[in-house]
Motif scaffolding. Sequence first.
Motif, short mmCIF file in Angstrom:
data_model
loop_
_atom_site.label_atom_id
_atom_site.label_comp_id
_atom_site.label_asym_id
_atom_site.label_seq_id
_atom_site.Cartn_x
_atom_site.Cartn_y
_atom_site.Cartn_z
N ASP A 157 42.97 0.81 50.54
CA ASP A 157 42.02 0.56 51.63
C ASP A 157 40.91 1.61 51.67
OD1 ASP A 157 43.50 -1.62 52.31
OD2 ASP A 157 44.70 -0.58 53.84
N ALA A 158 41.19 2.82 51.19
CA ALA A 158 40.17 3.87 51.17
C ALA A 158 39.26 3.78 49.96
CB ALA A 158 40.84 5.24 51.21
N GLY A 159 39.50 2.78 49.07
CA GLY A 159 38.65 2.62 47.89
C GLY A 159 39.08 3.45 46.71
N ASN A 160 40.24 4.08 46.79
CA ASN A 160 40.72 4.88 45.67
C ASN A 160 41.29 3.97 44.58
OD1 ASN A 160 40.16 7.41 47.00
ND2 ASN A 160 42.00 7.03 48.26
N ARG A 161 40.93 4.27 43.36
CA ARG A 161 41.35 3.44 42.25
C ARG A 161 42.58 4.04 41.57
NH1 ARG A 161 37.89 2.00 36.82
NH2 ARG A 161 38.53 4.12 36.28
N THR A 162 43.55 3.21 41.30
CA THR A 162 44.74 3.63 40.56
C THR A 162 44.95 2.67 39.39
OG1 THR A 162 46.21 2.32 41.97
CG2 THR A 162 45.83 4.62 42.60
N GLN A 163 45.40 3.24 38.29
CA GLN A 163 45.66 2.41 37.11
C GLN A 163 47.11 1.96 37.11
OE1 GLN A 163 44.01 3.54 33.23
NE2 GLN A 163 45.99 3.10 32.29
N GLU A 164 47.32 0.67 36.91
CA GLU A 164 48.65 0.09 36.84
C GLU A 164 48.85 -0.52 35.45
OE1 GLU A 164 50.69 0.52 39.29
OE2 GLU A 164 49.25 1.25 40.77
N GLU A 165 50.11 -0.73 35.11
CA GLU A 165 50.43 -1.31 33.81
C GLU A 165 51.37 -2.49 33.97
OE1 GLU A 165 50.95 2.10 34.21
OE2 GLU A 165 49.02 2.67 33.29
N TYR A 166 51.23 -3.43 33.07
CA TYR A 166 52.27 -4.44 32.88
C TYR A 166 52.43 -4.64 31.38
CZ TYR A 166 48.72 -8.02 31.86
OH TYR A 166 47.69 -8.72 31.31
#
Length: 802
Positions: free
Chosen positions: A442-451
């Motif tokens: 919600d704060a606009g912070n980007r996180t990298q996820e994997e699948y």
Amino acid sequence: MTRGRAGWGLARRLAAVSALALVAFGANPWTPAALAQDLNFADQVTQNPNAKMLLEADELVYDFDRHIVTARGGVEIYYEGYTLRAPQVTYRESDSRLIASGGVSMTEPGGNVITAREMDITDTFSDGFIESLNVLTVDRARFAANSAERRGNNLLIFRQGVYTACEQCRENPDRPPLWQIKASRIVHNKEEKTVYYRNARLEFFGIPMVYIPYFYHPDPTVKRKSGFLPPHFHQSSGLGTGIGTPYFWNLAPNYDITFTPTVYSKQGLLAETEWRHRLMNGSYSIRLAGILQQNKDEFELGNFVSSGVRDFRGSVATKGRFNINSRWNWGWDLATTTDRTFGRDYDIRGLTDTEVVNTIFLTGLSDRNFFDLRGYAFRIQRNDPVNSTRNYQDEQAVVHPVLDHNYIFDQPILGGELSLTSNFTSLTRGDTDERAYFQYDDAGNRTQEEYYAGVAGTFTRASTNVTWKSKVIGPLGQVFTPFAYLKGDVYNVQADDTDTGLAGDETYLRAMPAVGLDYRYPFLAQMGPVSQTFSPVAQIIVRPDEQHINDLPNEDAQSLVFDDTNLFEWDKFSGYDRQEGGTRANVGFTYHAMLGKASIDALFGQSFQLAGANSFSKSNVTLTGIGSGLSTDDSDYVGRVTLDSGEGLTLTARGRFDNDTFDVNRAEATARVSKGRRNSAALTYFYRREIPELGIDDEQSEISTTGQVAVSDFWSVKGGITFDIDQMSRVKHAVGLAYDDECFNLSVVYSETRDRYTDIVSGREVFVRFNLRTLGDSEVSFAASGDDYDDDDDDDLYSGLF
């Protein structure tokens, strides 16, 4: 026409004469040297001594002093399959010659029709001279000449001859055909089924285009014959200009070999060979290709590691299919290359896709049952970015093997149909196929996820599905379909990647029993010429929760698009690795109407998770089910409407709508129209809403169209374009021009897509193909690659429109 005693008398006389020993000329096996000897053949052709000749005419005139008989008025002569028609025919008994004049037509036993101003032939029709003739073959090819000579029922020699496969213009018969071959001498050898030309020139619309001192081709009746095939041409920045001339060697009726040397101005000689062999129970082929590159640096790509930067490049490919008996067959489709992009750089047949699928199989098929055993190995055909440390080839699985078996019992069980479906899969993958995406809080912070599309290790699964169903017609036409199934699996996991959470060597057992009922209540309403059918549909399936969701990889059930096509599927997962669990109800409504030729077909419905865990909200390593519209207890709505005008116009719209707001989450609309063979068009609009949980933050809207329009009797224009509405950019497009008549085909296509083996660099190609009927076809291609680089992931692969 009269058939009097005189007519039959001449027939008897001609029959007696034809019984005499006559010398006729045949042909030795043809060689250019034989042609150079001016066609001096001496082989004798034996005539049937008992052959009878029948003549019909309006009038017969006998000249007993000169031994001449003249038939006048509607003369028809029949002899050993020949039919000769003419206004007048004169028979000279002294030299056994028939002289037909006044406009002659002769039909040969094979079906060819010869028309001429005058014909002077022997009474056996084997030898003779013909003035101002035309020949129409059974394949609608045409020969014409000022004069011609027949020799031994085998050779037809045209002097100042013309050959074409084009029909004569009806409005203006004197107008030259689209194409024709003129030659000082044309020889049609019927025994060899070959047409030879001396001093030939190819003309288009009467204008000479190509001069050839000597050449030959099979006659129009031949399907297989040794000789050179039409050449093909190619031009690209990496290869330069190339020309290839295949040679087909017909070694026997059941096996042959084709050599195709192609010379490229920048790279040298590409040698290709294909061996084909048909046996009593099947056939196989082997294709070889190789080149020692003269300028390998042409394949440097800058931002990519090009596999083409090497001296020798080549490939081996083989296919085979053999019948064991009427129900069982086995075979293979295997290929290997020295590097990833050889087939795509040199346009090697069967090796131009982004991946090559190698397989060996055994298949059995009966009226009700099916067996298929296959092994797979996948070889990718794309370059890698320079900064990539991934081994894309090791991420491909080797399947050893996969077995599918379906058996339907012949006799009813408990009043219903019992079937057994089994699957065994074992595969190994060297490296994990890891995919990354980004999410924002919600704060606009980007996180990298994997699948993980695939996990390193060896995985083996044996699955069985026993299914029973029956159909009961209730009161007032209600249709009840009770069903039950039991799925069982044994799964061994030997995972080598701890990041996926599947590391270790474990064996799992799964079982999924289910019982259900499908209910339909169709109503039929007839209103004059309009027939309508309404049917509510309700389906309930009771079963336990899915087991071991996070313990097992997902190799065969990653594809999931929830729409009208799978609303009433008992298990909406596409494969065996995932199993839908919990109690679920699928409810909908179908409508069908017939309005004369036109029809309307519609469906609308929703799916509900009534009890237990929702499998589509429980993602495993592949995230299958997330954002599908099924992850909530009340699914999205799905629907479809199709209107078929019955006159070539079809409109289809389908969509998935949010279960709370009814907003469009996914939509597709297609309009197709066709009129005849050469007029068709299709327009498709596609929309997909963003899926934040999968890192897809932008909507996707595309519009694409393809079409072909006949602009005249023979010319047509075709083209297509895919346009990204959100980005206001063209994704791909192609446009082409085609000509098609009874003797000539031409197509010219320009396409612009992503580069064929990096799938990132823009690529452009012009492809020209033309065909002269009975002579063969040829092709020319020009390819060029741009240098614009795109940082997008290279998973989105697509090909040209044509």
